[in-house]
Motif scaffolding. Structure first.
Motif, PDB file in Angstrom:
ATOM      1  N   GLY A  81      96.292  88.733 -37.150  1.00 23.27           N
ATOM      2  CA  GLY A  81      96.413  89.649 -38.111  1.00 23.27           C
ATOM      3  C   GLY A  81      97.392  90.964 -38.044  1.00 23.27           C
ATOM      4  O   GLY A  81      97.342  91.585 -37.164  1.00 23.27           O
ATOM      5  N   ILE A  82      98.407  91.040 -39.125  1.00 23.53           N
ATOM      6  CA  ILE A  82      99.175  92.073 -39.040  1.00 23.53           C
ATOM      7  C   ILE A  82      99.284  92.872 -40.385  1.00 23.53           C
ATOM      8  O   ILE A  82      99.088  91.906 -41.383  1.00 23.53           O
ATOM      9  CB  ILE A  82     100.818  91.526 -38.788  1.00 23.53           C
ATOM     10  CG1 ILE A  82     100.735  90.604 -37.148  1.00 23.53           C
ATOM     11  CG2 ILE A  82     101.963  92.432 -38.719  1.00 23.53           C
ATOM     12  CD1 ILE A  82     101.830  89.856 -36.865  1.00 23.53           C
ATOM     13  N   VAL A  83      99.375  93.957 -40.565  1.00 19.08           N
ATOM     14  CA  VAL A  83      99.898  94.614 -41.477  1.00 19.08           C
ATOM     15  C   VAL A  83     101.191  95.466 -41.420  1.00 19.08           C
ATOM     16  O   VAL A  83     101.372  95.931 -40.405  1.00 19.08           O
ATOM     17  CB  VAL A  83      98.683  95.684 -41.904  1.00 19.08           C
ATOM     18  CG1 VAL A  83      97.155  95.073 -42.306  1.00 19.08           C
ATOM     19  CG2 VAL A  83      98.493  96.689 -41.004  1.00 19.08           C
ATOM     20  N   THR A  84     101.955  95.540 -42.498  1.00 18.18           N
ATOM     21  CA  THR A  84     103.214  96.133 -42.304  1.00 18.18           C
ATOM     22  C   THR A  84     103.240  97.243 -43.317  1.00 18.18           C
ATOM     23  O   THR A  84     102.833  97.152 -44.413  1.00 18.18           O
ATOM     24  CB  THR A  84     104.397  95.112 -42.958  1.00 18.18           C
ATOM     25  OG1 THR A  84     104.266  93.906 -41.883  1.00 18.18           O
ATOM     26  CG2 THR A  84     105.748  95.717 -42.718  1.00 18.18           C
ATOM     27  N   VAL A  85     103.310  98.379 -42.790  1.00 13.22           N
ATOM     28  CA  VAL A  85     103.566  99.701 -43.547  1.00 13.22           C
ATOM     29  C   VAL A  85     104.897 100.241 -43.514  1.00 13.22           C
ATOM     30  O   VAL A  85     105.416 100.725 -42.485  1.00 13.22           O
ATOM     31  CB  VAL A  85     102.424 100.772 -43.278  1.00 13.22           C
ATOM     32  CG1 VAL A  85     102.450 101.931 -44.060  1.00 13.22           C
ATOM     33  CG2 VAL A  85     101.077 100.151 -43.323  1.00 13.22           C
ATOM     34  N   ASP A  86     105.762 100.228 -44.554  1.00 10.28           N
ATOM     35  CA  ASP A  86     106.973 100.971 -44.740  1.00 10.28           C
ATOM     36  C   ASP A  86     108.113 100.295 -43.685  1.00 10.28           C
ATOM     37  O   ASP A  86     108.671 100.855 -43.270  1.00 10.28           O
ATOM     38  CB  ASP A  86     107.280 102.334 -44.387  1.00 10.28           C
ATOM     39  CG  ASP A  86     106.219 103.246 -45.552  1.00 10.28           C
ATOM     40  OD1 ASP A  86     106.362 102.728 -46.588  1.00 10.28           O
ATOM     41  OD2 ASP A  86     105.765 104.203 -45.342  1.00 10.28           O
ATOM     42  N   PHE A 171     100.494  92.116 -45.806  1.00  8.91           N
ATOM     43  CA  PHE A 171      99.518  91.536 -44.914  1.00  8.91           C
ATOM     44  C   PHE A 171     100.025  90.314 -44.559  1.00  8.91           C
ATOM     45  O   PHE A 171     100.739  89.443 -45.260  1.00  8.91           O
ATOM     46  CB  PHE A 171      98.033  91.500 -45.752  1.00  8.91           C
ATOM     47  CG  PHE A 171      97.595  92.823 -45.994  1.00  8.91           C
ATOM     48  CD1 PHE A 171      96.706  93.302 -45.453  1.00  8.91           C
ATOM     49  CD2 PHE A 171      97.945  93.177 -47.205  1.00  8.91           C
ATOM     50  CE1 PHE A 171      95.888  94.627 -45.822  1.00  8.91           C
ATOM     51  CE2 PHE A 171      97.395  94.417 -47.906  1.00  8.91           C
ATOM     52  CZ  PHE A 171      96.309  95.181 -46.812  1.00  8.91           C
ATOM     53  N   TYR A 172      99.611  89.926 -43.062  1.00 11.65           N
ATOM     54  CA  TYR A 172     100.066  88.646 -42.659  1.00 11.65           C
ATOM     55  C   TYR A 172      98.765  88.140 -41.655  1.00 11.65           C
ATOM     56  O   TYR A 172      98.268  89.020 -41.151  1.00 11.65           O
ATOM     57  CB  TYR A 172     101.131  88.567 -41.783  1.00 11.65           C
ATOM     58  CG  TYR A 172     101.329  87.416 -40.805  1.00 11.65           C
ATOM     59  CD1 TYR A 172     102.236  86.269 -41.519  1.00 11.65           C
ATOM     60  CD2 TYR A 172     100.793  87.110 -39.426  1.00 11.65           C
ATOM     61  CE1 TYR A 172     102.202  85.011 -40.869  1.00 11.65           C
ATOM     62  CE2 TYR A 172     100.934  86.187 -38.873  1.00 11.65           C
ATOM     63  CZ  TYR A 172     101.877  85.091 -39.341  1.00 11.65           C
ATOM     64  OH  TYR A 172     101.872  84.046 -38.525  1.00 11.65           O
ATOM     65  N   SER A 173      98.461  86.919 -41.955  1.00  8.47           N
ATOM     66  CA  SER A 173      97.407  86.294 -40.756  1.00  8.47           C
ATOM     67  C   SER A 173      97.563  84.858 -40.711  1.00  8.47           C
ATOM     68  O   SER A 173      98.275  84.081 -41.565  1.00  8.47           O
ATOM     69  CB  SER A 173      96.169  86.546 -41.476  1.00  8.47           C
ATOM     70  OG  SER A 173      94.867  86.173 -40.461  1.00  8.47           O
ATOM     71  N   ASP A 174      97.255  84.531 -39.369  1.00  9.38           N
ATOM     72  CA  ASP A 174      97.170  83.078 -39.430  1.00  9.38           C
ATOM     73  C   ASP A 174      96.276  82.569 -38.196  1.00  9.38           C
ATOM     74  O   ASP A 174      95.600  83.434 -37.677  1.00  9.38           O
ATOM     75  CB  ASP A 174      98.617  82.616 -38.628  1.00  9.38           C
ATOM     76  CG  ASP A 174      98.881  83.032 -37.109  1.00  9.38           C
ATOM     77  OD1 ASP A 174      98.132  82.841 -36.357  1.00  9.38           O
ATOM     78  OD2 ASP A 174     100.105  83.834 -36.962  1.00  9.38           O
ATOM     79  N   VAL A 175      95.885  81.187 -38.040  1.00  6.81           N
ATOM     80  CA  VAL A 175      95.022  80.642 -37.241  1.00  6.81           C
ATOM     81  C   VAL A 175      95.891  79.504 -36.347  1.00  6.81           C
ATOM     82  O   VAL A 175      96.592  79.059 -37.063  1.00  6.81           O
ATOM     83  CB  VAL A 175      93.785  80.247 -37.906  1.00  6.81           C
ATOM     84  CG1 VAL A 175      92.977  81.576 -38.250  1.00  6.81           C
ATOM     85  CG2 VAL A 175      93.918  79.465 -38.941  1.00  6.81           C
TER      86      VAL A 175
END
Length: 801
Positions: A81-86, A171-175
């Protein structure tokens, strides 16, 4: 009555006891988060079934983005799980960034808090000018059988600005394939669905916000009803999301390094489904989603995740060995319909989950308002000392003004300076310690079970008229200890949870055992040990060669059946099974007073003749059988069962109590031995009155004299204990001794060196580690945690009168 502010304050204090090194860092160099209500060895993430069981270990100062997700036995699962802010990407879940080169715009999010209750695990992180919350919801709704049957869990990730400004957010997510395969050299296949329509090659993810996308991946060669390293060799693993209110939604499968790099650099994916099916060791395939919300002050995304099998159970019935369909197929239809319902049911599930959680807190509150330990003081509580190797002890005073001695260099724990008996962990409210235990246990309990459609709904040729086709059959996996199906002495310790949450669940899980034995598939006169050697094969033991625990299991079946009646008033249930219950009781009359060399439920401790605790189970079982006979209008047998139980109890006291008159023995006339006498609990729970108060008082006075830092050992042969049996025992004790048990277990949760889901078997000394005999014994994620609800079940029983 303790109010919510007191609850929160003491929960935080209990968790703080774990942090013996306030300057400790995780492997990313960040300060450790604040845990509430405790810092458990592992935090539940997606915990819904034997195959959907993901946790985050806290061992070695681990956090969600340093240790990542593990399957309950401890094997890593790829969940990113990754979030990107600016333009800066912050990893909050998993360790997938380790596969990438060092990138200036990729960094770990900083953990802030970790909290859990009976339904949720919530993690918060700092991500530059924003705060990220990862909220894992595995709802436990015991009275809603349809929702309970769904093997899927929710993850909601949200971002909110902390500086009052809007920010550009993605937002990003993978399995990865580790969720579906234990070996990395077996070929995995996959598909992406929009609703029930498959997307091949490439697609367009600009559909409606309500469009539901699901990655399915599965073994290229499946083996129905087979497992490898506790993972299923058939079925689908699913990971689902939808565009929601994102400006742009995208998906992609392919090589993990390429896709994660693509996202970090571009903040979007390419809407491609990789066609190159392969093993996970070959250019590791992953299955990803990305959401772009543009410039906002807050945003959130939702994912659902889980392993789905259809059919779900292999079952021996009057029709032969037949496959059983999952109960959710009766409720929702096919797998796509079930996924769609679950995804869109999030708001209603939240409401129902909140109701269960609120009731749980209220019930803990109610119990302790009426059953507080008699200790009073106006002194100010201080934080309990961390348990660590040290060469210096000290004297102090607890929050009630009671003096104690504590020497961290020993395993004795906190001692009364007057007689050196053990006292409860000081400066921790027992109610809050107990809440931290039952809240952590709840998801673990139900994740061991699967609900299935009975065979009468699968075939028109069934002739067994006792089968109710409108109710599910419930199947338990004996997780971690050996994988048996519906093990009677694993259902038995879990019984308090069912009696507290929904007694019908107890009926559902006993029904397959009755069908097998009443159908003539089991040849012995005593109760069977389990319904099959390994989940999900409920094929019984037609040769009668199951594990030999005849007194244990016969007593368990009688007591559980009567307990179901006692909590529901359903006399028809006892009438339906009366002949089989009589058979078990006859066996107990012949063999329970002086049980021969055999195992009890604590089979890891070995065989023993004349086990005191096993004999009292049989005697209490015979006493319960007298009540069952009365309900069946069998007055002659009722009188016989009652007089036999009374006579046996009188003889048992002569054999079982040490000549000093201070405690019962582990085995008859074995001086210097002792054990937890947890099998007296059903006498209290079911108001049987076969065990007198004098015995409860004697044992309650004894346990503090043999206690250790993390509780009372199971028996005098070892220094380990069982958490479920400890809390059964605690329910039979005075409030002061009960507090010793409960606080010891709550303290262990914060201090133990164990590193996986809640273990019910651990050392009461040293670091509270897994026992060795000589190799470590890992009892992990087992449903016997239902025994932790002993106090709440007892309170509910007392309300019944």
């Amino acid at each position: 009555m303790l109010g919510p502010l007191v609850l929160l304050a003491v929960h935080a204090g209990l968790a703080a006891a774990q942090d013996s090194l306030p300057t400790a860092k995780d492997s990313n160099g960040n300060a450790l988060p604040v845990y509430s209500p405790a810092r458990p060895p592992a935090v539940p993430l997606a915990v819904r079934s034997p195959y959907t069981s993901a946790w985050s270990s806290t061992s070695m100062n681990g956090t969600l983005n340093t240790n990542g997700a593990i399957f309950w036995p401890g094997a890593p699962l790829g969940w990113e799980g990754i979030v990107t802010v600016d333009g800066i990407s912050y990893e909050y879940l998993g360790t997938g960034s380790n596969t990438l080169p060092r990138l200036p715009n990729l960094r770990p999010a900083k953990p802030l808090t970790v909290s859990y209750d009976s339904q949720y695990s919530n993690f918060t992180f700092a991500a530059g000018p924003a705060e990220v919350t990862a909220s894992f919801l595995s709802s436990v709704l015991p009275t809603d059988i349809c929702r309970t049957s769904i093997p899927l869990s929710y993850l909601t990730t949200s971002v909110r600005s902390t500086d009052g400004a809007n920010h550009n957010v993605q937002f990003y997510s993978d399995v990865n394939a580790a969720w579906a395969a234990s070996e990395n050299n077996v070929t995995i296949q996959w598909d992406l669905y929009e609703g029930s329509n498959v997307i091949n090659g490439s697609g367009n993810a600009t559909g409606a916000p309500s469009s539901i996308y699901s990655w399915f991946f599965y073994l290229a060669k499946s083996y129905e009803f087979a497992e490898e390293m506790d993972k299923p060799l058939w079925g689908n693993f699913t990971y689902t999301s939808s565009p929601m209110s994102a400006n742009n939604f995208s998906f992609q499968s392919g090589f993990s390094g390429d896709i994660r790099y693509q996202y970090v650099m571009q903040h979007s994916l390419e809407d491609i489904v990789d066609a190159d099916y392969r093993p996970s060791a070959t250019r590791e395939p992953i299955f990803a989603y990305a959401h772009d919300f543009g410039t906002v002050s807050s945003a959130s995304v939702r994912y659902t995740i889980g392993s789905v099998q259809q059919p779900v159970i292999r079952y021996l019935s009057s029709q032969g060995v037949v496959p059983l369909q999952p109960w959710w197929s009766e409720c929702y239809g096919d797998i796509h319909q079930m996924i769609n319902f679950h995804y869109n049911d999030f708001n209603q599930t939240q409401i129902l989950a909140s109701q269960f959680e609120s009731q749980l807190k209220a019930d803990v509150d109610t119990y302790y308002s009426a059953n507080m330990a008699m200790v009073y003081s106006n002194s100010t509580p201080s934080t309990p000392p961390p348990y660590a190797n040290s060469t210096q002890g000290f004297n102090s005073t607890d929050q009630y003004g009671n003096q104690y001695i504590f020497d961290p260099s020993t395993g004795y724990g906190f001692l009364n300076p007057q007689n050196f008996s053990g006292i409860a962990i000081p400066d921790v409210e027992e109610a809050q310690a107990y809440y931290s235990i039952v809240a952590l246990s709840t998801r673990q309990i139900m994740a061991a079970y699967t609900l299935a459609v009975p065979p009468s709904s699968n075939s028109g040729c069934n002739t067994n008229t006792s089968i109710n086709a409108t109710e599910p059959l419930m199947f338990q996996k004996e997780i971690s200890s050996n994988g048996n199906m519906n093990t009677v002495d694993v259902i038995y310790p879990a019984m308090p949870f069912f009696l507290y949450a929904n007694p019908n669940l107890l009926r559902y899980v006993l029904e397959p055992l009755y069908q097998n034995q009443e159908g003539g598939f089991y040849p012995n006169e005593y109760s069977m040990h389990d319904l099959g050697s390994h989940f999900p094969n409920a094929t019984g033991h037609v040769a009668g060669d199951d594990e030999y625990m005849p007194v244990e299991e016969s007593g368990n079946m009688i007591l559980m059946s009567y307990a179901y009646y006692y909590f529901t008033g359903d006399a028809s249930y006892l009438r339906a099974h009366y002949p089989k219950l009589q058979q078990f009781a006859t066996y107990l009359i012949e063999f329970s007073l002086t049980p021969g060399v055999q195992l009890s439920t604590d089979d890891f401790a070995g065989r023993l003749v004349n086990q005191t605790n096993l004999a009292i189970k049989g005697i209490v079982g015979i006493s319960a059988m007298a009540q069952i006979a009365i309900i069946n209008n069998d007055t002659e047998n009722a009188a016989n069962f009652s007089s036999t139980a009374q006579s046996y109890y009188t003889q048992w006291e002569e054999y079982a109590i040490d000549p000093s008159g201070t405690h019962t023995l582990l085995g008859y006339q074995w001086r210097s031995s002792y054990s937890l006498l947890y099998n007296t609990y059903p006498s209290l729970l079911l108001n049987l009155s076969i065990v007198p108060q004098s015995l409860f008082d004697m044992q309650s006075n004894w346990y503090p004299h043999v206690s250790q830092i993390f509780g009372v050992p199971l028996d005098s042969r070892h220094s380990y204990t069982k958490s479920d049996e400890s809390l059964w025992t605690a329910a039979t004790c005075s409030p002061e001794t009960r507090r010793l048990f409960v606080n010891g277990l709550g303290y262990w949760l914060n201090e133990t060196s164990t590193d996986r889901a809640f273990t019910d078997l651990f050392e009461t000394i040293d670091e509270g580690s897994y026992p060795r005999s000589p190799d470590p014994i890992y009892f992990i994620a087992r449903p016997v945690a239902g025994g932790h609800f002993s106090l709440l079940a007892l309170e509910r029983s007392q309300r019944l009168g």
